[in-house]
Design a protein around this motif. Structure first.
Motif, mmCIF file in Angstrom:
data_model
loop_
_atom_site.group_PDB
_atom_site.id
_atom_site.type_symbol
_atom_site.label_atom_id
_atom_site.label_comp_id
_atom_site.label_asym_id
_atom_site.label_seq_id
_atom_site.Cartn_x
_atom_site.Cartn_y
_atom_site.Cartn_z
ATOM 1 N N GLY A 1 0.789 -1.221 0.000
ATOM 2 C CA GLY A 1 0.000 0.000 0.000
ATOM 3 C C GLY A 1 0.820 1.270 0.000
ATOM 4 N N GLY A 2 2.013 1.243 0.555
ATOM 5 C CA GLY A 2 2.927 2.378 0.472
ATOM 6 C C GLY A 2 2.636 3.548 1.385
ATOM 7 N N GLY A 3 1.397 3.771 1.808
ATOM 8 C CA GLY A 3 1.081 4.941 2.603
ATOM 9 C C GLY A 3 1.642 4.923 4.009
ATOM 10 N N PHE A 4 1.888 3.744 4.535
ATOM 11 C CA PHE A 4 2.362 3.608 5.905
ATOM 12 C C PHE A 4 3.855 3.894 6.036
ATOM 13 C CE2 PHE A 4 4.092 0.781 9.238
ATOM 14 C CZ PHE A 4 3.469 1.348 10.328
ATOM 15 N N PHE A 5 4.612 3.620 4.993
ATOM 16 C CA PHE A 5 6.072 3.701 5.069
ATOM 17 C C PHE A 5 6.574 5.047 4.577
ATOM 18 C CE2 PHE A 5 4.836 -0.692 4.687
ATOM 19 C CZ PHE A 5 5.402 -1.199 5.837
ATOM 20 N N LYS A 6 7.571 5.574 5.266
ATOM 21 C CA LYS A 6 8.135 6.881 4.929
ATOM 22 C C LYS A 6 9.021 6.791 3.700
ATOM 23 C CE LYS A 6 9.309 6.988 9.304
ATOM 24 N NZ LYS A 6 9.680 6.294 10.196
ATOM 25 N N LEU A 7 9.156 7.904 3.020
ATOM 26 C CA LEU A 7 10.040 7.978 1.867
ATOM 27 C C LEU A 7 11.487 7.837 2.306
ATOM 28 C CD1 LEU A 7 8.423 10.985 0.016
ATOM 29 C CD2 LEU A 7 8.187 8.573 -0.539
ATOM 30 N N ARG A 8 12.319 7.311 1.413
ATOM 31 C CA ARG A 8 13.743 7.197 1.708
ATOM 32 C C ARG A 8 14.435 8.499 1.344
ATOM 33 N NH1 ARG A 8 15.206 1.229 -0.590
ATOM 34 N NH2 ARG A 8 13.521 0.169 0.471
ATOM 35 N N LEU A 9 15.095 9.098 2.309
ATOM 36 C CA LEU A 9 15.868 10.313 2.065
ATOM 37 C C LEU A 9 17.245 9.976 1.519
ATOM 38 C CD1 LEU A 9 14.973 12.284 5.314
ATOM 39 C CD2 LEU A 9 13.933 12.498 3.055
ATOM 40 N N ILE A 10 17.824 8.889 2.005
ATOM 41 C CA ILE A 10 19.110 8.400 1.509
ATOM 42 C C ILE A 10 18.902 6.952 1.104
ATOM 43 C CG2 ILE A 10 21.511 7.859 2.082
ATOM 44 C CD1 ILE A 10 21.390 10.145 4.131
ATOM 45 N N ASP A 11 19.263 6.617 -0.125
ATOM 46 C CA ASP A 11 19.087 5.264 -0.631
ATOM 47 C C ASP A 11 20.368 4.864 -1.363
ATOM 48 O OD1 ASP A 11 18.059 2.833 -1.293
ATOM 49 O OD2 ASP A 11 16.548 3.586 -2.690
ATOM 50 N N GLN A 12 21.383 4.491 -0.582
ATOM 51 C CA GLN A 12 22.667 4.109 -1.147
ATOM 52 C C GLN A 12 22.872 2.611 -0.953
ATOM 53 O OE1 GLN A 12 25.325 6.593 1.065
ATOM 54 N NE2 GLN A 12 24.743 8.451 -0.027
ATOM 55 N N ASP A 13 23.978 2.091 -1.493
ATOM 56 C CA ASP A 13 24.236 0.654 -1.417
ATOM 57 C C ASP A 13 24.213 0.115 0.005
ATOM 58 O OD1 ASP A 13 24.420 0.389 -4.130
ATOM 59 O OD2 ASP A 13 26.608 0.431 -4.199
ATOM 60 N N LEU A 14 24.918 0.751 0.922
ATOM 61 C CA LEU A 14 24.995 0.251 2.292
ATOM 62 C C LEU A 14 24.474 1.251 3.312
ATOM 63 C CD1 LEU A 14 28.458 -1.557 2.191
ATOM 64 C CD2 LEU A 14 26.180 -2.586 2.155
ATOM 65 N N ARG A 15 23.587 2.138 2.875
ATOM 66 C CA ARG A 15 23.014 3.125 3.802
ATOM 67 C C ARG A 15 21.593 3.476 3.352
ATOM 68 N NH1 ARG A 15 24.483 9.271 4.972
ATOM 69 N NH2 ARG A 15 23.399 9.423 6.943
ATOM 70 N N LYS A 16 20.673 3.431 4.278
ATOM 71 C CA LYS A 16 19.279 3.807 4.032
ATOM 72 C C LYS A 16 18.854 4.772 5.122
ATOM 73 C CE LYS A 16 19.072 0.570 0.913
ATOM 74 N NZ LYS A 16 19.357 0.936 -0.438
ATOM 75 N N LYS A 17 18.088 5.783 4.760
ATOM 76 C CA LYS A 17 17.542 6.709 5.745
ATOM 77 C C LYS A 17 16.179 7.146 5.255
ATOM 78 C CE LYS A 17 18.274 10.974 8.241
ATOM 79 N NZ LYS A 17 19.141 12.134 8.461
#
Length: 87
Positions: free
Chosen positions: A68-84
């Motif tokens: 559904g996508g609405g519950f999860f926040k957008l990714r501000l950082i989406d790198q190989d070994l780092r997610k935020k």
């Protein structure tokens, strides 16, 4: 138990017993559901780290695309070994 006691925890285990999938799943849950949580995945070998992190990333991608996508926040950082994620 660590969450209830508001403590940090460390996990040590043997390799090749199928636990990386469980660890990736638990990490994705904490990352997605618990506000202001921080998840750190570490391994002694870069190859194992990339494998476990790949499973973690696959779990996040599944959650973002198939639930559904609405519950999860957008990714501000989406790198190989780092997610935020965040607002």
């Amino acid at each position: 138990m660590a969450r209830v006691l508001h403590r940090h925890a460390a996990l040590m285990k043997a390799r090749s017993i199928g636990f990386s999938e469980i660890n990736a799943s638990l990490s994705a849950r904490m990352y997605s559901v618990i506000r202001r949580s921080r998840v750190m995945i570490t391994c002694f070998n870069d190859t194992f780290l990339k494998g476990t992190f790949s499973k973690f990333d696959n779990a996040l991608t599944f959650l973002n695309t198939c639930t559904g996508g609405g519950f999860f926040k957008l990714r501000l950082i989406d790198q190989d070994l780092r997610k935020k994620s965040g607002k």
